[in-house]
Write a protein that holds these residues in place. Structure first.
Motif, PDB file in Angstrom:
ATOM      1  N   MET A   1       0.738  -1.042   0.031  1.00 35.56           N
ATOM      2  CA  MET A   1      -0.095   0.067  -0.101  1.00 35.56           C
ATOM      3  C   MET A   1       0.756   1.101  -0.215  1.00 35.56           C
ATOM      4  O   MET A   1       1.988   1.199   0.691  1.00 35.56           O
ATOM      5  CB  MET A   1      -0.897   0.010   1.186  1.00 35.56           C
ATOM      6  CG  MET A   1      -2.019  -1.022   1.059  1.00 35.56           C
ATOM      7  SD  MET A   1      -3.047  -0.811   2.603  1.00 35.56           S
ATOM      8  CE  MET A   1      -2.532  -2.285   3.359  1.00 35.56           C
ATOM      9  N   LYS A   2       0.533   2.202  -0.521  1.00 39.82           N
ATOM     10  CA  LYS A   2       1.341   3.424  -1.037  1.00 39.82           C
ATOM     11  C   LYS A   2       0.424   4.599  -0.302  1.00 39.82           C
ATOM     12  O   LYS A   2      -0.577   4.818  -0.211  1.00 39.82           O
ATOM     13  CB  LYS A   2       1.482   3.646  -2.311  1.00 39.82           C
ATOM     14  CG  LYS A   2       2.473   4.428  -2.655  1.00 39.82           C
ATOM     15  CD  LYS A   2       2.812   4.593  -4.308  1.00 39.82           C
ATOM     16  CE  LYS A   2       4.094   5.154  -4.807  1.00 39.82           C
ATOM     17  NZ  LYS A   2       4.243   5.322  -6.040  1.00 39.82           N
ATOM     18  N   SER A   3       1.370   5.574   0.016  1.00 40.55           N
ATOM     19  CA  SER A   3       0.861   6.584   0.744  1.00 40.55           C
ATOM     20  C   SER A   3       0.095   7.524  -0.173  1.00 40.55           C
ATOM     21  O   SER A   3       0.357   7.482  -1.494  1.00 40.55           O
ATOM     22  CB  SER A   3       1.750   7.466   1.519  1.00 40.55           C
ATOM     23  OG  SER A   3       2.468   6.947   2.567  1.00 40.55           O
ATOM     24  N   THR A   8      -0.497   9.170   5.186  1.00 36.28           N
ATOM     25  CA  THR A   8       0.767   8.469   5.156  1.00 36.28           C
ATOM     26  C   THR A   8       0.687   7.005   5.704  1.00 36.28           C
ATOM     27  O   THR A   8       0.240   7.000   6.843  1.00 36.28           O
ATOM     28  CB  THR A   8       1.808   9.219   5.911  1.00 36.28           C
ATOM     29  OG1 THR A   8       1.738  10.842   5.257  1.00 36.28           O
ATOM     30  CG2 THR A   8       3.239   8.894   5.864  1.00 36.28           C
ATOM     31  N   ARG A   9       1.473   6.189   5.029  1.00 31.72           N
ATOM     32  CA  ARG A   9       1.474   4.695   5.588  1.00 31.72           C
ATOM     33  C   ARG A   9       2.648   4.665   6.442  1.00 31.72           C
ATOM     34  O   ARG A   9       3.630   5.204   6.126  1.00 31.72           O
ATOM     35  CB  ARG A   9       1.481   4.064   4.172  1.00 31.72           C
ATOM     36  CG  ARG A   9       1.698   2.276   4.705  1.00 31.72           C
ATOM     37  CD  ARG A   9       0.555   1.842   5.356  1.00 31.72           C
ATOM     38  NE  ARG A   9       0.712   0.597   6.040  1.00 31.72           N
ATOM     39  CZ  ARG A   9       0.040  -0.049   6.806  1.00 31.72           C
ATOM     40  NH1 ARG A   9      -1.318   0.185   7.057  1.00 31.72           N
ATOM     41  NH2 ARG A   9       0.251  -1.594   7.193  1.00 31.72           N
ATOM     42  N   THR A  11       4.902   1.621   8.471  1.00 31.18           N
ATOM     43  CA  THR A  11       4.975   0.276   8.588  1.00 31.18           C
ATOM     44  C   THR A  11       6.606   0.149   9.027  1.00 31.18           C
ATOM     45  O   THR A  11       7.681   0.510   8.290  1.00 31.18           O
ATOM     46  CB  THR A  11       4.895  -0.448   7.153  1.00 31.18           C
ATOM     47  OG1 THR A  11       3.777  -0.295   6.748  1.00 31.18           O
ATOM     48  CG2 THR A  11       5.243  -2.007   7.461  1.00 31.18           C
ATOM     49  N   GLU A  18       1.813   0.134  13.076  1.00 32.14           N
ATOM     50  CA  GLU A  18       1.871  -0.115  11.944  1.00 32.14           C
ATOM     51  C   GLU A  18       0.257   0.500  11.412  1.00 32.14           C
ATOM     52  O   GLU A  18      -0.643   0.001  12.050  1.00 32.14           O
ATOM     53  CB  GLU A  18       1.699  -1.672  11.261  1.00 32.14           C
ATOM     54  CG  GLU A  18       3.173  -2.136  11.394  1.00 32.14           C
ATOM     55  CD  GLU A  18       3.284  -3.422  10.713  1.00 32.14           C
ATOM     56  OE1 GLU A  18       2.224  -3.975  10.231  1.00 32.14           O
ATOM     57  OE2 GLU A  18       4.229  -4.041  10.599  1.00 32.14           O
ATOM     58  N   TRP A  20      -2.028   3.883   9.476  1.00 30.64           N
ATOM     59  CA  TRP A  20      -2.073   5.157   8.531  1.00 30.64           C
ATOM     60  C   TRP A  20      -2.105   6.343   9.496  1.00 30.64           C
ATOM     61  O   TRP A  20      -2.709   6.193  10.578  1.00 30.64           O
ATOM     62  CB  TRP A  20      -3.417   5.016   7.519  1.00 30.64           C
ATOM     63  CG  TRP A  20      -3.295   4.021   6.581  1.00 30.64           C
ATOM     64  CD1 TRP A  20      -3.688   2.835   6.720  1.00 30.64           C
ATOM     65  CD2 TRP A  20      -2.807   4.341   5.372  1.00 30.64           C
ATOM     66  NE1 TRP A  20      -3.425   2.218   5.572  1.00 30.64           N
ATOM     67  CE2 TRP A  20      -2.826   2.898   4.660  1.00 30.64           C
ATOM     68  CE3 TRP A  20      -2.126   5.414   4.808  1.00 30.64           C
ATOM     69  CZ2 TRP A  20      -2.393   2.768   3.371  1.00 30.64           C
ATOM     70  CZ3 TRP A  20      -1.707   4.980   3.232  1.00 30.64           C
ATOM     71  CH2 TRP A  20      -1.897   3.892   2.672  1.00 30.64           C
ATOM     72  N   ASP A  37      -3.415  -0.548  12.134  1.00 32.42           N
ATOM     73  CA  ASP A  37      -4.077  -1.812  11.804  1.00 32.42           C
ATOM     74  C   ASP A  37      -4.627  -2.754  12.883  1.00 32.42           C
ATOM     75  O   ASP A  37      -5.717  -3.211  12.531  1.00 32.42           O
ATOM     76  CB  ASP A  37      -2.882  -2.373  11.032  1.00 32.42           C
ATOM     77  CG  ASP A  37      -2.503  -1.597   9.732  1.00 32.42           C
ATOM     78  OD1 ASP A  37      -3.240  -0.796   9.403  1.00 32.42           O
ATOM     79  OD2 ASP A  37      -1.393  -2.329   9.232  1.00 32.42           O
ATOM     80  N   GLY A  43      -4.768  -3.231   7.276  1.00 33.23           N
ATOM     81  CA  GLY A  43      -4.303  -2.081   6.358  1.00 33.23           C
ATOM     82  C   GLY A  43      -5.461  -1.737   5.642  1.00 33.23           C
ATOM     83  O   GLY A  43      -5.552  -0.387   5.575  1.00 33.23           O
ATOM     84  N   ARG A  44      -5.998  -2.378   5.042  1.00 40.47           N
ATOM     85  CA  ARG A  44      -7.156  -1.809   4.118  1.00 40.47           C
ATOM     86  C   ARG A  44      -8.569  -1.318   4.896  1.00 40.47           C
ATOM     87  O   ARG A  44      -9.030  -0.346   4.339  1.00 40.47           O
ATOM     88  CB  ARG A  44      -7.444  -3.194   3.013  1.00 40.47           C
ATOM     89  CG  ARG A  44      -6.612  -3.520   2.074  1.00 40.47           C
ATOM     90  CD  ARG A  44      -7.340  -4.521   1.201  1.00 40.47           C
ATOM     91  NE  ARG A  44      -6.030  -5.336   0.411  1.00 40.47           N
ATOM     92  CZ  ARG A  44      -5.508  -4.684  -0.771  1.00 40.47           C
ATOM     93  NH1 ARG A  44      -5.722  -3.350  -1.024  1.00 40.47           N
ATOM     94  NH2 ARG A  44      -4.537  -5.450  -1.247  1.00 40.47           N
ATOM     95  N   LEU A  47      -7.217   1.851   6.266  1.00 36.64           N
ATOM     96  CA  LEU A  47      -7.326   3.095   5.252  1.00 36.64           C
ATOM     97  C   LEU A  47      -8.475   3.380   4.945  1.00 36.64           C
ATOM     98  O   LEU A  47      -8.759   4.529   4.642  1.00 36.64           O
ATOM     99  CB  LEU A  47      -6.580   2.380   4.160  1.00 36.64           C
ATOM    100  CG  LEU A  47      -6.529   3.321   2.830  1.00 36.64           C
ATOM    101  CD1 LEU A  47      -5.818   4.606   3.067  1.00 36.64           C
ATOM    102  CD2 LEU A  47      -5.854   2.573   1.641  1.00 36.64           C
TER     103      LEU A  47
END
Length: 86
Positions: A1-3, A8-9, A11, A18, A20, A37, A43-44, A47
């Protein structure tokens, strides 16, 4: 996953966090909230919650009144309330 813009991610393999980070600034006021998370189930999912909060805050800030170039106290309270409810 990208910022993404305003998201901003984070990790870190050696740290416990971990997730966002939402960070948006308008008229000298910065709003920041972390979406881990662990709390949101991955993560998803974290987000998705962060994007929902970001769109709600943008909605409040877009039409906000400014007093002497700063956001009004009422607008700041509304944005902080959105972040606290998530």
């Amino acid at each position: 996953m990208k910022s993404k813009r305003n998201l901003t991610r984070f990790t870190y393999e050696t740290a416990a966090f971990e997730g966002w980070r939402l960070c948006i600034s308008r008229a000298g006021t910065t709003f920041t909230k972390y979406f881990p998370d662990k709390k949101y189930g991955g993560g998803r999912k974290s987000l998705a919650v962060a994007e929902t909060a970001l769109s709600a805050i943008r909605g409040v800030l877009e039409g906000a009144k400014r007093i002497n170039g700063k956001l009004s106290a009422n607008t700041v309270r509304k944005a902080e309330k959105i972040l606290n409810e998530v």
